[in-house]
Design an enzyme around this catalytic site. Sequence first.
Site, mmCIF file in Angstrom:
data_model
loop_
_atom_site.group_PDB
_atom_site.id
_atom_site.type_symbol
_atom_site.label_atom_id
_atom_site.label_comp_id
_atom_site.label_asym_id
_atom_site.label_seq_id
_atom_site.Cartn_x
_atom_site.Cartn_y
_atom_site.Cartn_z
ATOM 1 N N SER A 126 0.827 -1.213 0.000
ATOM 2 C CA SER A 126 0.000 0.000 0.000
ATOM 3 C C SER A 126 0.858 1.258 0.000
ATOM 4 O O SER A 126 1.930 1.292 0.611
ATOM 5 C CB SER A 126 -0.883 -0.003 1.245
ATOM 6 O OG SER A 126 -1.435 1.278 1.477
ATOM 7 N N THR A 175 -6.288 2.067 -6.267
ATOM 8 C CA THR A 175 -7.503 1.983 -5.447
ATOM 9 C C THR A 175 -8.326 3.248 -5.619
ATOM 10 O O THR A 175 -7.843 4.366 -5.408
ATOM 11 C CB THR A 175 -7.122 1.748 -3.975
ATOM 12 O OG1 THR A 175 -6.438 0.497 -3.901
ATOM 13 C CG2 THR A 175 -8.362 1.697 -3.095
#
Length: 382
Positions: A126, A175
């Site tokens: 991430s 995302t």
Amino acid sequence: MAYSDFQLEIYLNGLTGVLPPYSVDPAKLQEAARDLLDAGPYWYVAGSAGSGETDRANLAAFARHRIVPRMLRETTERDLTTELFGRTYPAPLALAPIGVQSIVHPHGELATARAAAALGLPAILSTAASHTLEEVAASASGPRWYQLYWPHDDEVTLSLLERARKNGYDTLVVTLDTWTLAWRPNDLDRAYLPFLRGTGLAIPLSDPAFRARLARPVEEDLDAAIMTWAPMFNGRAHTWDQLPLLRENWDGPIVLKGILHPDDARRAADAGMDGIVVSNHGGRQVDGAVAALDALPGVVASVDLPVLFDSGIRTGADIVKALALGARAVLLGRPYIWGLALGGEDGVRHVVRSLLADLDLTLGLAGFSSPADLDPSVLEAP
Ligand SMILES: Cc1cc2nc3c(=O)[nH]c(=O)nc-3n(C[C@H](O)[C@H](O)[C@H](O)COP(=O)(O)O)c2cc1C
Ligand SMILES: O=C(O)C(=O)c1ccccc1
């Protein structure tokens, strides 16, 4: 070695009085992590948006779908290998991008990447990680995917992509559903948000293009750096017309994460994307959103791209169901974080090995030898 050999290993160890160091039951692992962690980090991971309705709906959708096992078939030898974006992986599984892992274990994403590498599976790093792209790459040699939280600064975006490429991350996951954080009562009641304390910012704070935006070095004024980070990464959505920037600056596969509507899936394909992840972010963004599993068939029918899936994967049967409904592979979310909290790299490895053994056994016992054998007819008609 077959994944199901983990079952035999556990029983054989039992003969000498050795029990598994952690439960193989996902619910019990979560309870053990709850006992161990402070309330802030525990609820940051366990919690979701609003009333938690979508989080529960994700799990309920799996319970509503049931496998109809077939008998007297040759399924002793199983093959879970899965092709994704031109590469072959040993199983249809990746570790979902989960930010700020140091709130549950000091080794955080380093431990997760090592556990995934030991199994040959991708750990998706991430942008909100607690370790840098470079540190994670140096600590683990497995397949590397990078998840972009897309900043509102093109130079910073290009710098992040360049760092990812240079460090061997070959697949980009973008995302879309978390351009700002949703209303999350568990965190609000505790006023718990790790980022405002500088946790989970390792990647931007180490980025040269980001640092060039600061009047004073991060080391001298962390608060000012955080205040520069916040509006750059949060609070404003991007739009479809901005996707060419990513397409033109990333040579490898791009996967859009957080797609739930068939029209959005079609737009992703039209924009030259290579895949999508059907996901509602584990019910952490739009409370009241459709269960991810219920959105999956419509999205699969609408595009010719590989469709990945997350939000609610807890067991091998869950993976069989998602694959039967058309997912090419699934991402594991919260369960591996409970393993990380309990045992660092070893805990993550335990959780993933347990899940793969369960998948392997469930697939074979249901009468199938490989993910390619699965289609909607494997499930009871709704
Ligand atoms: C604590 C936590 C942090 C997360 N951080 C990220 C993130 O940084 N980037 C991202 O794309 N998704 C993030 N997610 C969402 C996961 O990638 C995944 O979609 C979700 O966990 C799936 O739901 P499940 O855990 O209920 O299966 C996060 C989820 C959790 C629980
Ligand atoms: O908490 C999350 O769900 C999440 O995706 C996130 C968002 C920003 C930073 C870290 C994690």
